[in-house]
Design an enzyme around this catalytic site. Structure first.
Site, PDB file in Angstrom:
ATOM      1  CB  CYS A   1      -1.919  -0.134   8.391  1.00 61.50           C
ATOM      2  SG  CYS A   1      -1.114  -1.300   7.285  1.00 61.50           S
TER       3      CYS A   1
ATOM      4  CD  GLU B   1       1.553  -0.729  10.776  1.00 59.91           C
ATOM      5  OE1 GLU B   1       0.516  -1.431  10.631  1.00 59.91           O
ATOM      6  OE2 GLU B   1       1.923   0.111   9.962  1.00 59.91           O
TER       7      GLU B   1
ATOM      8  CG  ASN C   1      -0.315  -0.162   2.504  1.00 62.55           C
ATOM      9  OD1 ASN C   1       0.769  -0.715   2.630  1.00 62.55           O
ATOM     10  ND2 ASN C   1      -0.969   0.335   3.548  1.00 62.55           N
TER      11      ASN C   1
END
Length: 469
Positions: free
Chosen positions: A277, A243, A147
């Site tokens: 995210c 993460e 992303n």
């Protein structure tokens, strides 16, 4: 500085197996990515091991100077990198997208290079003297997502290099060209061997996470993949910074000004077409201003142009891949069938090329609806009505993830009081997803563990050593 074609040619393999990378906006070929083998991984890991001691011996000042020169190199090639990123990932050149991402790489490198990390005196009472130092780990494996492929690679490799480690980067198989090009540009100013990228499949990637010469894995991606990395790294007791997935909640308090917050709400949710995210993925709005927030947010969203990223007018692009497109489409369809109200979007044009899903706002939706309870990771935002702040906080905290969250209010003390009750690694007030190289960032619950950014992020890329005496 190289031209776009020269930069792309410089990372294209001259031999060995390759994969054709397609533009998610058009389906056209972007370029050929190498498919690196286990043997190649062993070569770059061995080179990293050999180069790392000399890099560590340079000291913080010299390493920082090298990172600043590397930042200059990225800045010189910024437009070529942004164009490649736009074609491969799909994000537009303009808005908070491709040019923004490359610029953020430059800024992050410079900020990380100039962070101070001094030995800490722990005890000095006349009888005992103890200092805390941080030594390099050795070789760090950095595994990134599709992303924000360039920016997250920098988040991982910049502090690792700054602390005296060598780094082996594994980009997502969906966006390898962007990261290969970024690493190539960085290596124009870095010593040979301390930074390499491995474009590979699952077998080689698994070897990276279990490799005995890798001292730490940094990973950004899904919670499921994070669990697999925890398992595969266990036998060698690797350090980990993870993460992982998020399903960030935003709570709009009844005193908020709907018109004033509408654009910030939009970008909190739809940054990178929702493929972030720590994006705002479920919005809880008090019943007193629910309709007004829906109206103002719809007006902002309807004015944001979506299309091919190379068109200078667009600020929203396609989903990066078909799998993610299907996730978003299926969740919106399920919400519609449940009786939720579609304020905007929800009607993709399946005849056009590319994985474009329209900007979608969904109102009057139950909190247990899959569009709320599951991470959509795309341009569809559910808006949930609430009457009690306590109830909104309970719903925000009900999921097993806790990456980020936000509170929206005209009353700053009241917003901070609500923020303190939310179970998330970061809670923003009157904004969402705003990261800063000086401010630590990390997840709570199953959104991962370990901190990135700032001095705490540097410490996470070192081995603590106490000198006592």
């Amino acid at each position: 500085m190289e031209t776009y074609d020269a930069l792309l040619a410089s990372i294209s393999p001259v031999s060995g197996p390759t994969r054709t990378i397609l533009d998610p906006a058009t389906g056209a070929a972007v370029g050929e990515a190498p498919v690196h083998t286990l043997g190649y991984l062993e070569e770059v890991v061995a080179a990293a091991q050999a180069a790392q001691p000399a890099w560590a011996a340079l000291g913080h000042e010299a390493r920082s100077a090298a990172l600043l020169k590397a930042a200059d190199a990225v800045e010189r090639s910024a437009e070529e990198l942004a164009r490649l990123l736009s074609r491969e990932q799909g994000k537009p050149l303009n808005g908070p997208n491709a040019r923004f991402e490359v610029g953020a790489c430059v800024a992050w490198l410079r900020a990380t290079a100039t962070l101070a990390l001094e030995p800490e005196t722990i005890v000095d009472d006349g009888a005992t003297y103890a200092e805390l130092h941080y030594k390099p780990i050795g070789v760090v494996g950095a595994i990134g997502p599709w992303n924000w492929p360039m920016m997250i690679a920098i988040w991982q490799l910049a502090p690792a290099l700054r602390m005296g480690n060598a780094v082996v980067v594994k980009p997502s198989g969906n966006t390898p060209l962007s990261v290969l090009a970024l690493v190539k540009v960085l290596n124009e100013e870095l010593p040979e061997g301390i930074l390499a990228a491995v474009s590979c499949g699952r077998e080689v990637g698994s070897r990276l996470t279990e490799h005995p010469a890798i001292g730490k894995i940094m990973f950004t991606g899904s919670t499921a993949a994070g669990r697999a990395i925890i398992k595969s790294s266990a036998d060698t007791v690797k350090r980990l910074t993870l993460e992982l997935g998020g399903n960030d909640a935003g709570i709009v308090l009844p005193d908020a000004d709907p018109k004033a917050i509408a654009e910030d709400l939009f970008w909190g949710a739809f940054l990178n077409t929702g493929q972030t995210c720590a994006a705002l993925k479920r919005l809880y709005v008090h019943e007193d201003i629910y309709d007004a927030v829906c109206t103002e947010l719809t007006a902002v969203a309807a004015a944001m142009p979506m299309g091919n990223g190379l068109d200078e007018n667009n600020v929203l692009g396609p989903l990066q891949n078909k799998q993610q497109y299907d996730v978003v489409a299926n969740l919106v369809d399920a919400a519609r069938r449940s009786g939720a109200r579609i304020l905007l979007g929800g009607n993709p044009d399946t005849d056009q090329p590319g994985y474009f899903y329209p900007t979608t706002l969904v109102a009057d939706i139950d909190n247990d609806n899959p569009l709320v309870a599951e991470e959509q990771f795309g341009p569809a935002l559910p808006i949930i009505r609430y009457s009690s702040v306590d109830d909104a906080i309970a719903k925000a905290n009900a999921l097993e993830v806790g990456l980020g969250a936000s509170v929206w209010s005209s009353d700053l003390p009241a917003a901070r009081a609500v923020a303190a009750r939310i179970e998330a690694g970061t809670v923003w007030i009157n904004k969402h997803g705003a990261v800063d190289p000086r401010i630590p960032f990390g997840g709570a619950k199953q959104s991962g563990y370990g901190l990135e950014f700032g001095v705490e992020g540097l410490k996470a890329l070192g081995v603590p050593q106490v000198i006592n005496g």
